[in-house]
Design a protein around this motif. Sequence first.
Motif, PDB file in Angstrom:
ATOM      1  N   HIS A  94      54.270  41.190  36.304  1.00 25.69           N
ATOM      2  CA  HIS A  94      53.617  42.206  37.133  1.00 25.69           C
ATOM      3  C   HIS A  94      52.134  41.914  37.291  1.00 25.69           C
ATOM      4  O   HIS A  94      51.585  42.012  38.399  1.00 25.69           O
ATOM      5  N   ILE A  95      51.481  41.551  36.195  1.00 23.92           N
ATOM      6  CA  ILE A  95      50.051  41.230  36.257  1.00 23.92           C
ATOM      7  C   ILE A  95      49.817  40.016  37.152  1.00 23.92           C
ATOM      8  O   ILE A  95      48.913  40.007  38.002  1.00 23.92           O
ATOM      9  N   THR A  96      50.650  38.987  36.993  1.00 26.40           N
ATOM     10  CA  THR A  96      50.498  37.765  37.796  1.00 26.40           C
ATOM     11  C   THR A  96      50.620  38.063  39.279  1.00 26.40           C
ATOM     12  O   THR A  96      49.786  37.636  40.092  1.00 26.40           O
ATOM     13  N   VAL A  97      51.660  38.812  39.664  1.00 29.36           N
ATOM     14  CA  VAL A  97      51.884  39.112  41.080  1.00 29.36           C
ATOM     15  C   VAL A  97      50.771  39.998  41.638  1.00 29.36           C
ATOM     16  O   VAL A  97      50.269  39.761  42.750  1.00 29.36           O
ATOM     17  N   MET A  98      50.346  41.006  40.883  1.00 25.85           N
ATOM     18  CA  MET A  98      49.311  41.916  41.385  1.00 25.85           C
ATOM     19  C   MET A  98      47.975  41.201  41.558  1.00 25.85           C
ATOM     20  O   MET A  98      47.267  41.429  42.543  1.00 25.85           O
ATOM     21  N   VAL A  99      47.627  40.326  40.619  1.00 23.04           N
ATOM     22  CA  VAL A  99      46.367  39.577  40.730  1.00 23.04           C
ATOM     23  C   VAL A  99      46.402  38.666  41.955  1.00 23.04           C
ATOM     24  O   VAL A  99      45.436  38.592  42.731  1.00 23.04           O
ATOM     25  N   ILE A 100      47.530  37.982  42.149  1.00 21.96           N
ATOM     26  CA  ILE A 100      47.654  37.100  43.311  1.00 21.96           C
ATOM     27  C   ILE A 100      47.645  37.914  44.601  1.00 21.96           C
ATOM     28  O   ILE A 100      46.903  37.608  45.547  1.00 21.96           O
ATOM     29  N   SER A 101      48.473  38.950  44.651  1.00 25.56           N
ATOM     30  CA  SER A 101      48.689  39.707  45.878  1.00 25.56           C
ATOM     31  C   SER A 101      47.436  40.432  46.358  1.00 25.56           C
ATOM     32  O   SER A 101      47.155  40.467  47.563  1.00 25.56           O
ATOM     33  N   PHE A 102      46.679  41.007  45.429  1.00 23.17           N
ATOM     34  CA  PHE A 102      45.529  41.804  45.834  1.00 23.17           C
ATOM     35  C   PHE A 102      44.195  41.063  45.730  1.00 23.17           C
ATOM     36  O   PHE A 102      43.362  41.177  46.623  1.00 23.17           O
ATOM     37  N   LEU A 103      43.986  40.323  44.662  1.00 25.33           N
ATOM     38  CA  LEU A 103      42.674  39.718  44.432  1.00 25.33           C
ATOM     39  C   LEU A 103      42.550  38.317  45.015  1.00 25.33           C
ATOM     40  O   LEU A 103      41.660  38.038  45.818  1.00 25.33           O
ATOM     41  N   LEU A 104      43.456  37.408  44.626  1.00 26.78           N
ATOM     42  CA  LEU A 104      43.332  36.016  45.068  1.00 26.78           C
ATOM     43  C   LEU A 104      43.492  35.880  46.584  1.00 26.78           C
ATOM     44  O   LEU A 104      42.656  35.261  47.256  1.00 26.78           O
ATOM     45  N   THR A 105      44.568  36.436  47.126  1.00 23.85           N
ATOM     46  CA  THR A 105      44.827  36.258  48.563  1.00 23.85           C
ATOM     47  C   THR A 105      43.735  36.902  49.417  1.00 23.85           C
ATOM     48  O   THR A 105      43.275  36.312  50.396  1.00 23.85           O
ATOM     49  N   SER A 106      43.303  38.102  49.054  1.00 24.11           N
ATOM     50  CA  SER A 106      42.292  38.782  49.866  1.00 24.11           C
ATOM     51  C   SER A 106      40.933  38.097  49.769  1.00 24.11           C
ATOM     52  O   SER A 106      40.214  37.971  50.770  1.00 24.11           O
ATOM     53  N   SER A 107      40.556  37.628  48.577  1.00 29.78           N
ATOM     54  CA  SER A 107      39.257  36.962  48.430  1.00 29.78           C
ATOM     55  C   SER A 107      39.237  35.622  49.156  1.00 29.78           C
ATOM     56  O   SER A 107      38.228  35.252  49.777  1.00 29.78           O
ATOM     57  N   ILE A 108      40.361  34.887  49.093  1.00 30.91           N
ATOM     58  CA  ILE A 108      40.443  33.616  49.824  1.00 30.91           C
ATOM     59  C   ILE A 108      40.351  33.859  51.326  1.00 30.91           C
ATOM     60  O   ILE A 108      39.614  33.164  52.042  1.00 30.91           O
ATOM     61  N   MET A 109      41.079  34.861  51.810  1.00 29.22           N
ATOM     62  CA  MET A 109      41.050  35.166  53.241  1.00 29.22           C
ATOM     63  C   MET A 109      39.657  35.616  53.679  1.00 29.22           C
ATOM     64  O   MET A 109      39.161  35.216  54.748  1.00 29.22           O
ATOM     65  N   PHE A 110      39.012  36.453  52.874  1.00 24.31           N
ATOM     66  CA  PHE A 110      37.664  36.912  53.216  1.00 24.31           C
ATOM     67  C   PHE A 110      36.695  35.730  53.298  1.00 24.31           C
ATOM     68  O   PHE A 110      35.873  35.660  54.217  1.00 24.31           O
ATOM     69  N   GLY A 111      36.803  34.802  52.355  1.00 15.09           N
ATOM     70  CA  GLY A 111      35.939  33.632  52.386  1.00 15.09           C
ATOM     71  C   GLY A 111      36.180  32.760  53.608  1.00 15.09           C
ATOM     72  O   GLY A 111      35.231  32.308  54.272  1.00 15.09           O
ATOM     73  N   LEU A 112      37.460  32.538  53.947  1.00 13.48           N
ATOM     74  CA  LEU A 112      37.784  31.711  55.115  1.00 13.48           C
ATOM     75  C   LEU A 112      37.328  32.373  56.414  1.00 13.48           C
ATOM     76  O   LEU A 112      36.747  31.713  57.292  1.00 13.48           O
TER      77      LEU A 112
END
Length: 443
Positions: A94-112
């Motif tokens: 659950h922690i792995t999916v939530m970190v990826i789904s909300f933090l990693l993907t959104s921060s990468i997209m915001f940077g791009l």
Amino acid sequence: MKSLNFNLKDRLTREELVKFLLWFKNFCIKQWFFIVLAIFIGIAKAAPNFARQHGLIRAEYTIGYGAVAVIFLQSGLSMKTRDLLKNMGNWRAHITVMVISFLLTSSIMFGLCSAIKSANNGHIDEWVLVGLIVTATCPTTVSSNVVMTTQANGNALLCLCEVFIGNMLGAFISPALLQMYTSNSSWSFANPANGNSIERLYGDVMKQLGLSVFVPVFVGQLIQNLFPSQTKWFLTTFYFNKVSSFCLLLIMFSSFSTAFHQHAFESIPKASAIFLVFFNIGIYLFWTGICFLCSRPFFIPIIFKEKPTTESSRFYTWSYKFFKPFYYNRRDTICIMFCGAAKTAALGVSLVTAQYGSQFEYLGRLLASLVLYQALQVITAQVLVHWFKKWEKKDHPEDAPGDEEMAKGGDQASHNDLELEENEEDGPLKVKLKQRPHQVEGV
């Protein structure tokens, strides 16, 4: 002699025609998902009012609730209750999916998107970029990843748990992330700054999850435990999993109808539309790769190569117990790859309209990014399903959970469960009972 040659040529022609028709039939059976999707997109373009939100058939209820409910009813009928409860306790996943789904993907997209915007390319509309940021802040999709994980022989039980948790948290986290990213001076023009509308969004999301996810799963679990043999017969006889795939197409049909009605694809420049298609496919594959790396960190098997013994230090023993389960088995990894990279249009459309308003002049451009990503992620995932399915069948010792992890529910186990298996020749999926130690045969 001429008559004989003519008859021979005529027979060869008929045989070639029969062979072609047989090939075409098998092709249509195997690729029925993409063919029906193309038909639905054509209908959505020609008659967008039919299946749009608040349209002729009231798709927000008939499809938004009805079709999604059928998908999760099938999940409830197929999954063992004890294994579902065990997966709910898999806090590491659950922690792995939530970190990826909300933090990693959104921060990468915001940077791009910030980098693209700073390039000042006039062909790329800035509201399309805002739509991509909105898409990246959304939680995992409600239905498609459950269908794909099931087809790829992944841990669909865990996937179902991620849908519950992700969308419940998404109602609160997604608006907060969007506010945070658009508070930047470069994106201040897109800051909705309308907190009053978020309260209605929370209510809508909870209602959607309750009626279309929780209730169908509960009913399916109840029927499965009361009538196990009849449930197995029903799933086998009526190919109910195929109905789930068709319901997924209906959800996409509704999304495209809403987008066409809002003139989403007409309001953006052609260059932006082409950019969206290729960018969305690329970012989905990129996020899938990140999910794989996060699910199976290469350094964990190197550091924790051997199981702790009585001679091992206490530090190594406790570190092994804590960190080794973060190296997930293949079925859990498939689930995480689908859940981490997927984004829901159901919550996304509600998020956009709740914060920006249904009459917002750039609503179509925001929805175009969201709807296209949903469609392209499903199409790309359908291609990945076959690769993931073959990869899951390969037996590797490190993928089998240990006895201690099994006892704690860290890796879910089930000795007998329903498994969906695709017949490459005949097309339909078959449900069968399969024995496999140390892994859940989730459907």
